[in-house]
Every structure is written in structure tokens, then in C-alpha cells.
Motif scaffolding. Structure first.
Motif, short mmCIF file in Angstrom:
data_model
loop_
_atom_site.label_atom_id
_atom_site.label_comp_id
_atom_site.label_asym_id
_atom_site.label_seq_id
_atom_site.Cartn_x
_atom_site.Cartn_y
_atom_site.Cartn_z
N THR A 52 0.80 -1.22 0.00
CA THR A 52 0.00 0.00 0.00
C THR A 52 0.83 1.27 0.00
N ASP A 53 0.33 2.24 -0.74
CA ASP A 53 0.86 3.59 -0.67
C ASP A 53 0.42 4.16 0.68
N ILE A 54 1.12 5.16 1.15
CA ILE A 54 0.71 5.80 2.40
C ILE A 54 -0.22 6.97 2.11
N GLU A 55 0.18 7.87 1.24
CA GLU A 55 -0.62 9.07 0.97
C GLU A 55 -1.60 8.81 -0.17
N MET A 56 -2.89 8.77 0.21
CA MET A 56 -3.96 8.57 -0.76
C MET A 56 -5.17 9.38 -0.31
N PRO A 57 -6.05 9.70 -1.27
CA PRO A 57 -7.29 10.40 -0.89
C PRO A 57 -8.25 9.45 -0.16
N VAL A 58 -9.22 10.02 0.48
CA VAL A 58 -10.29 9.34 1.21
C VAL A 58 -9.77 8.74 2.51
N LYS A 59 -8.88 7.75 2.42
CA LYS A 59 -8.28 7.14 3.61
C LYS A 59 -6.86 6.75 3.24
N ASN A 60 -5.88 7.17 4.05
CA ASN A 60 -4.49 6.86 3.70
C ASN A 60 -4.15 5.41 4.10
N GLY A 61 -2.99 4.98 3.65
CA GLY A 61 -2.57 3.59 3.88
C GLY A 61 -2.41 3.23 5.34
#
Length: 124
Positions: A52-61
Motif C-alpha cells: 500500500t501507498d501511504i498518501e492517498m485520498p479518502v483514507k491513507n494507507g
């Protein structure tokens, strides 16, 4: 067959990783575009490994993995980020408690395959 879930908002990256891993013919791969979709996909797909990526929209990793670990604390996790130093303390804690690994973006295909091969050795 080892099931892997890849969660990243960069669909080009997830597509490339999925294609690369599936050519190995020992992995079955699903993808999700953010932590919310990733959590739902995890519950349905029940992967052995989560990338998983850490920085993502909606909910981060990190938020997603925290929810997953409430029910599945032993899931093997590989975190990806272009800014690992920003999350270093949290990632070190994940590594100590859960044997999580992390990859700095950009990373090499051999880096991902190397980590996955190590996991395969542990399971034999």
C-alpha cells in the motif's frame, strides 16, 4: 497461490505491479485506488500480502492498515511512499510490531520481487 492486494491512487503503478507479479504465475493480484476501497477489497479478497501507498485520498494507507490489523493483525504489509522520512517513526513501529516492510518511490521491480521472495521462504 499467494494473494496480493495493491492499494495506490496511481492506477498506472498498480497496473504495472499487477502485470509484473502475475507474470510470475505464483501470485493472484487485486488492486484498489484508496484506503477505503482497499479495506473493502481486503475483506473480500483476504490477501496474504498487502502492498500500500501511504498518501492517498479518502483514507491513507496507515489508516487502512490500522483498521485491517484490528481484525487481521498478522497480514504482511509493504508500505510505499515517495517520502518515507515523513513517516519514519510510524513505519519503524510497524516494522518492530508487525514485521512490515517499506519501499521508497521510485523503487525497482527487483526490490518488490526480493521482498516477496523472502516472504515465500518464511512460509515454506
Amino acid at each position: 497461490m499467494t494473494r496480493i492486494l495493491i492499494v495506490d491512487d496511481n492506477e498506472t503503478l498498480t497496473g504495472l505491479l499487477k502485470e509484473m507479479l502475475e507474470t510470475e504465475r505464483i501470485y493472484r493480484v487485486k488492486t484498489a485506488v484508496n484506503g477505503e476501497h482497499g479495506y473493502a477489497a481486503f475483506l473480500q479478497f483476504k490477501p496474504h500480502i498487502l502492498i500500500t501507498d501511504i498518501e492517498m485520498p479518502v483514507k491513507n494507507g496507515l489508516e487502512m492498515v490500522k483498521e485491517i490489523r484490528a481484525h487481521h493483525p498478522r497480514v504482511r504489509t509493504i508500505y510505499m511512499s515517495a517520502d518515507l522520512n515523513r513517516y519514519r517513526a510510524l513505519l519503524e513501529e510497524e516494522k518492530m510490531k508487525y514485521h512490515a516492510d517499506f519501499l521508497g518511490k521510485p523503487f525497482s521491480c527487483s526490490g518488490v520481487i526480493g521482498l516477496l521472495n523472502e516472504y515465500q521462504k518464511e512460509w515454506r
